[in-house]
Design a protein around this motif. Structure first.
Motif, short mmCIF file in Angstrom:
data_model
loop_
_atom_site.label_atom_id
_atom_site.label_comp_id
_atom_site.label_asym_id
_atom_site.label_seq_id
_atom_site.Cartn_x
_atom_site.Cartn_y
_atom_site.Cartn_z
N THR A 1 0.87 -1.18 0.00
CA THR A 1 0.00 0.00 0.00
C THR A 1 0.91 1.23 0.00
OG1 THR A 1 -1.83 1.10 1.16
CG2 THR A 1 -0.22 0.00 2.56
N GLY A 2 0.68 2.16 -0.92
CA GLY A 2 1.58 3.29 -1.07
C GLY A 2 2.28 3.21 -2.41
N ILE A 3 3.25 4.05 -2.61
CA ILE A 3 3.91 4.11 -3.92
C ILE A 3 5.38 3.71 -3.80
CG2 ILE A 3 4.51 6.59 -3.83
CD1 ILE A 3 3.44 6.50 -6.88
N LEU B 1 1.16 7.66 0.56
CA LEU B 1 0.47 8.80 -0.06
C LEU B 1 -0.57 9.33 0.90
CD1 LEU B 1 0.21 7.27 -3.61
CD2 LEU B 1 1.59 9.25 -2.96
N ASN B 2 -1.20 8.41 1.63
CA ASN B 2 -2.17 8.79 2.66
C ASN B 2 -1.77 8.06 3.95
OD1 ASN B 2 -4.33 9.31 4.32
ND2 ASN B 2 -5.90 8.74 2.79
N ARG B 3 -1.25 8.83 4.89
CA ARG B 3 -0.76 8.20 6.13
C ARG B 3 -1.88 7.63 6.98
NH1 ARG B 3 4.14 11.50 5.75
NH2 ARG B 3 5.78 9.95 5.98
N ASN C 1 2.97 -1.21 -6.27
CA ASN C 1 1.78 -0.87 -5.48
C ASN C 1 0.86 -2.10 -5.38
OD1 ASN C 1 -1.33 0.11 -6.08
ND2 ASN C 1 -0.36 1.21 -4.42
N ASP C 2 0.21 -2.25 -4.22
CA ASP C 2 -0.63 -3.43 -3.97
C ASP C 2 -1.80 -3.57 -4.96
OD1 ASP C 2 -2.00 -1.22 -2.87
OD2 ASP C 2 -2.48 -2.22 -0.97
N ALA C 3 -2.50 -2.48 -5.21
CA ALA C 3 -3.69 -2.57 -6.07
C ALA C 3 -3.31 -2.72 -7.53
CB ALA C 3 -4.59 -1.35 -5.86
N ILE D 1 -11.49 -1.88 -2.28
CA ILE D 1 -12.09 -1.09 -1.21
C ILE D 1 -11.72 -1.81 0.06
CG2 ILE D 1 -14.23 -0.09 -0.31
CD1 ILE D 1 -15.28 -0.46 -3.29
N SER D 2 -10.74 -1.26 0.76
CA SER D 2 -10.23 -1.95 1.94
C SER D 2 -9.92 -0.93 3.02
CB SER D 2 -9.09 -2.87 1.49
OG SER D 2 -7.84 -2.36 1.55
N THR D 3 -8.73 -0.97 3.64
CA THR D 3 -8.42 0.05 4.65
C THR D 3 -8.56 1.42 4.00
OG1 THR D 3 -6.65 -1.47 5.33
CG2 THR D 3 -6.76 0.67 6.44
N GLY D 4 -7.92 1.57 2.84
CA GLY D 4 -8.09 2.73 1.98
C GLY D 4 -8.82 2.29 0.73
N ILE D 5 -8.64 3.05 -0.33
CA ILE D 5 -9.18 2.65 -1.63
C ILE D 5 -8.03 2.77 -2.63
CG2 ILE D 5 -10.71 3.33 -3.52
CD1 ILE D 5 -12.83 3.74 -1.63
N LEU E 1 -10.99 10.96 -1.32
CA LEU E 1 -12.20 10.14 -1.43
C LEU E 1 -12.20 8.98 -0.45
CD1 LEU E 1 -14.74 9.28 -3.28
CD2 LEU E 1 -13.09 7.77 -4.38
N GLU E 2 -11.02 8.31 -0.32
CA GLU E 2 -11.00 7.11 0.53
C GLU E 2 -11.35 7.41 1.98
OE1 GLU E 2 -7.17 5.32 0.03
OE2 GLU E 2 -6.08 7.01 0.84
N ASP E 3 -11.06 8.64 2.43
CA ASP E 3 -11.40 8.99 3.81
C ASP E 3 -12.91 9.11 4.01
OD1 ASP E 3 -8.69 9.04 4.27
OD2 ASP E 3 -8.51 11.22 4.10
C1 BMX Z 1 -4.11 4.41 -0.35
C2 BMX Z 1 -2.66 4.34 -0.80
C3 BMX Z 1 -2.61 3.43 -2.03
C4 BMX Z 1 -3.20 2.05 -1.74
C5 BMX Z 1 -4.64 2.20 -1.21
C6 BMX Z 1 -5.24 0.87 -0.76
C7 BMX Z 1 -1.06 4.70 1.02
C8 BMX Z 1 -0.33 4.11 2.19
N1 BMX Z 1 -1.85 3.88 0.30
O1 BMX Z 1 -4.86 5.07 -1.32
O2 BMX Z 1 -1.28 3.28 -2.48
O3 BMX Z 1 -3.19 1.26 -2.91
O4 BMX Z 1 -4.63 3.11 -0.09
O5 BMX Z 1 -4.45 0.36 0.29
O6 BMX Z 1 -0.93 5.87 0.76
P1 BMX Z 1 -4.97 -0.78 1.28
O7 BMX Z 1 -3.96 -0.84 2.37
O8 BMX Z 1 -6.30 -0.39 1.77
O9 BMX Z 1 -5.01 -2.03 0.45
#
Ligand code: BMX
Length: 279
Positions: free
Chosen positions: A64-66, A75-77, A104-106, A128-132, A162-164
């Motif tokens: 998750t992240g770049i 990118l989003n702490r 990146n995971d996604a 759609i998980s912890t973040g998006i 948006l994810e927040d």
């Molecule tokens: C955030 C960002 C993305 C990630 C997505 C899903 C961070 C740490 N992550 O948008 O890179 O792909 O969340 O992450 O900035 P997950 O952990 O919910 O799978």
């Protein structure tokens, strides 16, 4: 060729031995947020899979992240609080003694679903998980960099990412007023039991996810949007998104399908990328 694939998300870390689309063995651990940093988390993960040593030839890491030049940054702490430019590749090569790649995971999951999923044509993966997060495969090529970071896009009717306002983090935060300490999963359980507040939270999240899917359709016109992630694959969530797309004219309506590889999409995808990348 067997690949050691790691998938480190905001909630859990998954290690898997992958051959093709087959996961021969796997280990899941919660991401130890607030407890050490990525170096310690990776050490703990490798300690748990020490007995796999010698069974794999290369390593793929999806996070998750770049990842730029092997350096991992958030990118989003709020999704995962890690330092900027953590030396991910160097650490993993050191722990495994094998060549490694990272992504990146996604995006990795998008590639897994493209390679081993059903159907043809362009594909967008949406987790759609912890973040998006997301990944985009166009003309058979996975787009790198920021492509697919839908969770970081901004909305018209709320401030910030948006994810927040949609993700598992959002669902759990909204639940706090009704059921203190409830996880996103527990909100699904509460909704199943007929709790109105839980139903309303999931519905708001799904309504916003539906708008995102509409916008993705109009931006890239993918043949399908593959939905993954712990929330995306939770019972009833995709149906809730679909309900908000009912009134979309047929020509504009995105086709949503569940991730065929489920929560293994990331490890299968990153393993395939590792196998086909000469380092
Ligand atoms: C955030 C960002 C993305 C990630 C997505 C899903 C961070 C740490 N992550 O948008 O890179 O792909 O969340 O992450 O900035 P997950 O952990 O919910 O799978």
């Amino acid at each position: 060729e067997t690949v050691l694939a790691l998938d480190i998300g905001g909630t859990k870390m998954l290690a898997a031995l992958v051959r093709g689309e087959t996961v021969a063995d796997s280990l899941t651990m919660p991401t130890p947020k607030g407890d050490g940093g990525p170096a310690e988390w990776l050490e703990a993960l490798f300690a748990g899979i020490a007995h796999w040593q010698g069974t794999y030839e290369s390593v793929g890491v999806a996070v998750t992240g770049i990842v730029d030049d092997g350096l991992w940054s958030p990118l989003n702490r709020k999704t995962l609080d890690i330092p900027d430019r953590f030396p991910l590749l160097q650490t993993v090569v050191g722990l495994s003694g094998k060549p490694a790649i990272a992504a990146n995971d996604a995006q990795a999951a998008a590639w897994g679903e493209y390679r081993y999923g059903d159907g043809e044509g362009d594909l967008v993966f949406l987790t759609i998980s912890t973040g998006i997060g997301g990944g985009v495969v166009l003309d058979g090529k996975l787009r790198a960099g920021l492509a697919g970071h839908f969770g970081l896009t901004q909305g018209q009717d709320f401030d910030g990412a948006l994810e927040d306002h949609v993700s598992g983090n959002f669902i759990a935060a909204e639940a706090a007023a009704h059921q203190p300490g409830a996880s996103a999963r527990e909100v699904f359980t509460a909704a199943e039991k007929g709790e109105g507040w839980a139903d309303a939270i999931l519905d708001l999240s799904a309504r916003r996810a539906a708008i995102l899917c509409r916008n993705i359709k109009l931006t890239l016109d993918p043949a399908r949007i593959v939905i993954g992630g712990g929330i995306g694959l939770a019972p009833g969530y995709r149906a809730r998104i679909e309900a908000h797309l009912d009134d979309v004219p047929e020509r504009l309506r995105p086709r949503l399908v569940p991730a065929r590889l489920g929560d293994k999409a990331g490890v299968v995808g990153i393993a395939d990328l590792a196998r086909n990348t000469k380092t």
